[in-house]
Design a protein around this motif. Sequence first.
Motif, PDB file in Angstrom:
ATOM      1  N   GLN A   1       8.841  73.953  41.808  1.00 45.17           N
ATOM      2  CA  GLN A   1       7.652  73.981  42.891  1.00 45.17           C
ATOM      3  C   GLN A   1       8.357  74.515  44.492  1.00 45.17           C
ATOM      4  O   GLN A   1       7.733  75.212  45.103  1.00 45.17           O
ATOM      5  N   LEU A   2       9.469  74.060  44.608  1.00 47.08           N
ATOM      6  CA  LEU A   2       9.971  74.327  45.835  1.00 47.08           C
ATOM      7  C   LEU A   2      10.524  75.666  45.932  1.00 47.08           C
ATOM      8  O   LEU A   2      10.025  76.562  47.010  1.00 47.08           O
ATOM      9  N   LEU A   3      11.052  76.387  44.982  1.00 46.31           N
ATOM     10  CA  LEU A   3      11.281  77.816  45.024  1.00 46.31           C
ATOM     11  C   LEU A   3      10.215  78.783  44.987  1.00 46.31           C
ATOM     12  O   LEU A   3       9.836  79.737  45.856  1.00 46.31           O
ATOM     13  N   ALA A   4       9.144  78.354  44.145  1.00 47.73           N
ATOM     14  CA  ALA A   4       7.767  79.136  44.183  1.00 47.73           C
ATOM     15  C   ALA A   4       7.082  78.747  45.480  1.00 47.73           C
ATOM     16  O   ALA A   4       6.404  80.177  45.837  1.00 47.73           O
ATOM     17  N   GLY A   5       7.229  77.865  46.204  1.00 45.46           N
ATOM     18  CA  GLY A   5       6.592  77.568  47.375  1.00 45.46           C
ATOM     19  C   GLY A   5       7.238  78.201  48.680  1.00 45.46           C
ATOM     20  O   GLY A   5       6.641  78.386  49.899  1.00 45.46           O
ATOM     21  N   THR A   6       8.717  78.374  48.670  1.00 47.48           N
ATOM     22  CA  THR A   6       9.391  78.763  49.724  1.00 47.48           C
ATOM     23  C   THR A   6      10.258  80.290  49.595  1.00 47.48           C
ATOM     24  O   THR A   6       9.994  81.098  50.220  1.00 47.48           O
ATOM     25  N   LEU A   7      11.253  80.175  48.508  1.00 48.48           N
ATOM     26  CA  LEU A   7      12.053  81.154  48.401  1.00 48.48           C
ATOM     27  C   LEU A   7      11.291  82.220  48.046  1.00 48.48           C
ATOM     28  O   LEU A   7      11.818  83.665  48.536  1.00 48.48           O
ATOM     29  N   ALA A   8       9.990  82.416  47.341  1.00 47.99           N
ATOM     30  CA  ALA A   8       9.538  83.389  46.761  1.00 47.99           C
ATOM     31  C   ALA A   8       8.806  84.323  47.940  1.00 47.99           C
ATOM     32  O   ALA A   8       8.779  85.361  47.909  1.00 47.99           O
ATOM     33  N   ASP A   9       8.454  83.404  49.055  1.00 45.77           N
ATOM     34  CA  ASP A   9       8.076  84.081  50.332  1.00 45.77           C
ATOM     35  C   ASP A   9       8.067  83.192  51.604  1.00 45.77           C
ATOM     36  O   ASP A   9       7.229  82.599  51.806  1.00 45.77           O
ATOM     37  N   PRO A  10       9.452  83.081  52.000  1.00 48.31           N
ATOM     38  CA  PRO A  10       9.541  82.206  52.967  1.00 48.31           C
ATOM     39  C   PRO A  10       8.770  82.288  54.060  1.00 48.31           C
ATOM     40  O   PRO A  10       8.326  81.321  55.059  1.00 48.31           O
ATOM     41  N   ALA A  11       8.242  83.437  54.685  1.00 45.45           N
ATOM     42  CA  ALA A  11       7.519  83.573  56.003  1.00 45.45           C
ATOM     43  C   ALA A  11       6.226  82.915  55.881  1.00 45.45           C
ATOM     44  O   ALA A  11       5.658  82.749  56.765  1.00 45.45           O
ATOM     45  N   ARG A  12       5.832  82.559  54.545  1.00 51.25           N
ATOM     46  CA  ARG A  12       4.483  82.042  54.349  1.00 51.25           C
ATOM     47  C   ARG A  12       4.423  80.610  53.865  1.00 51.25           C
ATOM     48  O   ARG A  12       3.773  80.025  53.238  1.00 51.25           O
ATOM     49  N   THR A  13       5.636  80.055  54.115  1.00 47.73           N
ATOM     50  CA  THR A  13       5.838  78.810  53.995  1.00 47.73           C
ATOM     51  C   THR A  13       4.813  77.656  54.228  1.00 47.73           C
ATOM     52  O   THR A  13       4.714  77.789  55.616  1.00 47.73           O
ATOM     53  N   THR A  14       4.137  77.000  53.601  1.00 45.08           N
ATOM     54  CA  THR A  14       3.212  75.822  54.023  1.00 45.08           C
ATOM     55  C   THR A  14       4.085  74.742  54.522  1.00 45.08           C
ATOM     56  O   THR A  14       5.105  74.456  54.095  1.00 45.08           O
ATOM     57  N   ALA A  15       2.957  73.874  55.238  1.00 47.30           N
ATOM     58  CA  ALA A  15       3.904  72.723  55.700  1.00 47.30           C
ATOM     59  C   ALA A  15       4.232  71.705  54.612  1.00 47.30           C
ATOM     60  O   ALA A  15       5.112  70.916  54.626  1.00 47.30           O
ATOM     61  N   LYS A  16       3.430  71.747  53.574  1.00 50.06           N
ATOM     62  CA  LYS A  16       3.575  70.862  52.444  1.00 50.06           C
ATOM     63  C   LYS A  16       4.977  71.396  51.716  1.00 50.06           C
ATOM     64  O   LYS A  16       5.735  70.468  51.271  1.00 50.06           O
ATOM     65  N   ASP A  17       5.062  72.487  51.518  1.00 44.07           N
ATOM     66  CA  ASP A  17       6.215  73.203  50.976  1.00 44.07           C
ATOM     67  C   ASP A  17       7.661  72.807  51.830  1.00 44.07           C
ATOM     68  O   ASP A  17       8.612  72.500  51.344  1.00 44.07           O
ATOM     69  N   LEU A  18       7.552  72.972  53.007  1.00 40.82           N
ATOM     70  CA  LEU A  18       8.542  72.749  54.022  1.00 40.82           C
ATOM     71  C   LEU A  18       8.921  70.947  53.987  1.00 40.82           C
ATOM     72  O   LEU A  18      10.093  70.981  53.885  1.00 40.82           O
ATOM     73  N   ALA A  19       7.966  70.286  53.947  1.00 37.24           N
ATOM     74  CA  ALA A  19       8.189  68.806  53.632  1.00 37.24           C
ATOM     75  C   ALA A  19       8.928  68.624  52.144  1.00 37.24           C
ATOM     76  O   ALA A  19       9.822  67.825  52.299  1.00 37.24           O
ATOM     77  N   LEU A  20       8.344  69.240  51.320  1.00 30.52           N
ATOM     78  CA  LEU A  20       9.161  69.326  49.820  1.00 30.52           C
ATOM     79  C   LEU A  20      10.605  69.676  49.968  1.00 30.52           C
ATOM     80  O   LEU A  20      11.591  69.098  49.461  1.00 30.52           O
ATOM     81  N   LEU A  21      10.927  70.895  50.744  1.00 26.98           N
ATOM     82  CA  LEU A  21      12.358  71.259  50.972  1.00 26.98           C
ATOM     83  C   LEU A  21      13.015  70.276  51.919  1.00 26.98           C
ATOM     84  O   LEU A  21      14.219  69.927  51.554  1.00 26.98           O
ATOM     85  N   ASP A  22      12.528  69.876  52.806  1.00 29.08           N
ATOM     86  CA  ASP A  22      13.335  68.703  53.643  1.00 29.08           C
ATOM     87  C   ASP A  22      13.633  67.351  52.640  1.00 29.08           C
ATOM     88  O   ASP A  22      14.734  67.006  52.880  1.00 29.08           O
ATOM     89  N   THR A  23      12.685  67.145  51.993  1.00 30.44           N
ATOM     90  CA  THR A  23      12.949  65.944  50.910  1.00 30.44           C
ATOM     91  C   THR A  23      13.891  66.387  50.062  1.00 30.44           C
ATOM     92  O   THR A  23      14.973  65.442  49.936  1.00 30.44           O
ATOM     93  N   ALA A  24      14.131  67.382  49.488  1.00 37.48           N
ATOM     94  CA  ALA A  24      15.298  67.865  48.507  1.00 37.48           C
ATOM     95  C   ALA A  24      16.439  68.093  49.112  1.00 37.48           C
ATOM     96  O   ALA A  24      17.476  67.541  48.668  1.00 37.48           O
ATOM     97  N   ILE A  25      16.506  68.588  50.436  1.00 33.97           N
ATOM     98  CA  ILE A  25      17.854  68.628  51.100  1.00 33.97           C
ATOM     99  C   ILE A  25      18.245  67.136  51.389  1.00 33.97           C
ATOM    100  O   ILE A  25      19.501  67.024  51.199  1.00 33.97           O
ATOM    101  N   HIS A  26      17.584  66.252  51.711  1.00 33.69           N
ATOM    102  CA  HIS A  26      17.709  64.904  51.988  1.00 33.69           C
ATOM    103  C   HIS A  26      18.346  64.189  50.773  1.00 33.69           C
ATOM    104  O   HIS A  26      19.278  63.127  51.072  1.00 33.69           O
TER     105      HIS A  26
END
Length: 859
Positions: free
Chosen positions: A522-547
């Motif tokens: 989910q994270l890669l599909a929402g961020t890495l596939a097109d980082p310029a259009r990352t949504t706030a929801k996907d950004l929160a998912l990324l921050d949680t994964a990093i944590h």
Amino acid sequence: MGRSRELELLLSFVEEATASGGFLLVSGEPGVGKSVLLDATAKAASASGALVLRSDGVEFLADLSFSTLSHVLMALHQELDGLSAVHRDALEVALGFSEGPTADRLVVYSAALTMLRRAATATRPLMVIIDDLQWVDRASAAALAFVARRLTGSHVGFLAAWRPGFESFFDRAGLPELELRPLSDQAAASLVRSRFPMLPPRVTQRVLADAQGNPLALLELSAALSDPRLATMGALAPVVPLGRRLQNLYASRVEELPAPTRRLLLLAALESTGDLQVLRAAASVDDTLADLAPAERAGLVLVDDRETGRLAFRHPLVRSTVVGVAASGERLDAHRALAEVLADQPDRRAWHLAEATLDPDEQVATLLERTAHRVRRRGDAVGAFNALVRAADLSPAPADRSRRLAEAAYVGSDVAGELRTAAQLLVEARRIDPDLRGSLQAAIAASYLLLNGDGEINTAHRLLVGAIMTRAGRSDGGDDGALLEALHTLLDVCLYGGRPELWVPYHAVMTQLTLDLPPVLQLLAGTLADPARTTAKDLALLDTAIHGLHLESDPTRIERTATAALFLDRAMECRTALWRVVDDGRNGGAVASAINSLMVLSMDYFMTGQWDECERVVAEGLEMCDGHGYGLLAWPLRLGQALLAAVRGDHDMVATLAHEITGWAAPRGVRGVEFYALHATALAALGRGDYETAYHSASAISPAGVLAPHVPHAVWVPMDLVEAAARTGRRAEALAHVTAMREAGLALLSPRLAMVTAASAAIAAPEDQAAKLFDEALVIPGTERWPFELARVRLAYGEHLRRAHRTDASRLQLATALDTFHHLGATPWAARARCTVSSRWDRCRSIALDCGSWPLRRA
């Protein structure tokens, strides 16, 4: 190899001992290289003009009195006539040259010493060299010990080598000794690479681990495992089989042990943890410590005498010898006994059952396959690979064997650094089952092999899409885990391909999926596939994964999360986890994940201004790619090289690397790799003021006014494009790109992108509006983490202020930028800043430098 210090010491000993007499004892474990050093010393002594007298202790001659002394003195037979009658007669009788009454031993010893002293002269000194001193007969050992203590003032040197742990009649007390230690890790690796350059890296790691710096073991194990088939089997085996030379190092001591002791040692060698409770249960004995005592006295093991203690072999070769000298039936019985007592540890039990099973057995194969899935989830890709290969060997049905080989191939190619072995496994899997072409595992493995072999993006894409669609059309559901891995791989292929048409099937499949996606996908599909259009929801998912990375053990999930974090400026928070993955890869673990981790680290270090560290990381990553055959993964690391060359002003290097990258990527349609050359070219052109080249390069990545979808590089070059457009009179294009940045919400993704967005707006804005926007860019908190980008903004601001004739304000921004560029080593950018700041105050600076006053120079 790795013995320069020891060799220097020995050559110094030869020089001193042949001039004024002396003795040195070289000690070390079997196979550590004593004989090789003695050979080198003998050659050096002979070259210096010394007469070298050599002899070796021989185990089966240890009971033959004076056998070694006779061999040493044989070359000096003519010197007998110069001895006194008492000495001559005593030596001739003792050495068997004549018959007569036995002489007093002290007379014999004295005669031998006198003979050596008489034969040695300043112009022709003597060097006595004895190897395997532990096997010298009792009489010779006593005589040689007598001689060794009385050489001072002569021209006789005496060098001997012996193995600790063996009884010897040579009295070593008080004599100087050089302990020969195992080779260092670096020297051991160099020795193996120099003699066996084609040995697979994972097998090399196994050799290094088992040999522990013992040169004989390094060479013998490498030779035994240099055959590709044997290499795979040897790397999989719990205990590497030893050749006769290695086994002989410890075999005699093992075979002399009582049967109960050998049984316990065999269980310990196969059990591997040395848990005394497990050994006691498997051996069905009450007093384990008593049965292990003979092995302790023989110097083979160390035993913790606590009730819940452990056993440790003194050297891995002892462990291998114990297994090697055991009969096959004894090994099978030991594995069965261990499997029985390890019922509560399914993974270890599965391996022991596999080792106790000679014929195909689906039940055991299934247990091993489950073990593979469990250990891979825990981050042990190599363990998963090994378990799948063994499970395939034990599979009765050809379809199951083929399927497991294909899965092993994709685990080996995707994570474990086993590209070459994976190719062989895949060929074997398809030979067994030609219908494997629709297999997800086979498609993933084949894709990695195609990509890293010759960059076949289109073929890899077609294979994956076909296998995924076949799986999606099946009513039985199939293996969801393999489907998810295939989707991950397809995402990678689309990113490297960098072409819009490759993404159409990917999005179609993702839309049709009915299963729940795991967080990483989910994270890669929402961020890495097109980082310029990352949504706030996907950004929160990324921050949680990093944590949560500090708790993550799977190297694949770590490097995938960090890759998404890289393009959204959060990779710095992943460094600790990434270095764990790198360390695992260095030790023969998840090699592909380690290379990807080094790629992320290299770009993170570049972006955050740690350029020397970036250079080191790139070098290690490229070496790892070369050693394991990951050709595709080398190109992102080349990007790091090219960007470093660009900011440091090495324009020839940039041109060379860009040509290499484009020459490889363009014919193959690997557009994502072509972007690397364009990025470095744009940055180098900006540094030297070639704004036309910079504009064409940056806009080829992402056109003016558009943040290209599915192009992660688009978030790295927006300010490059805007600055180049503004400098070449393309004001409309610059404004259009700023509008695209704002509409995409780049400023919400990270402090760097917020600063870049504001600065780009300032560069494109009319002169009367620019200062306010620059000020907004410079007050964004957290931007100091990206010193090069921040200095670029200050440089652009200072240049604007100079054009507005705000000299004092301009100097502040330009001087700060100049300091940063100097500190980083960004030579062309420092030149740009210096050129701007010096146009009106060259005279002031010259006066300040002439008077040598620091406050004036700072002003």
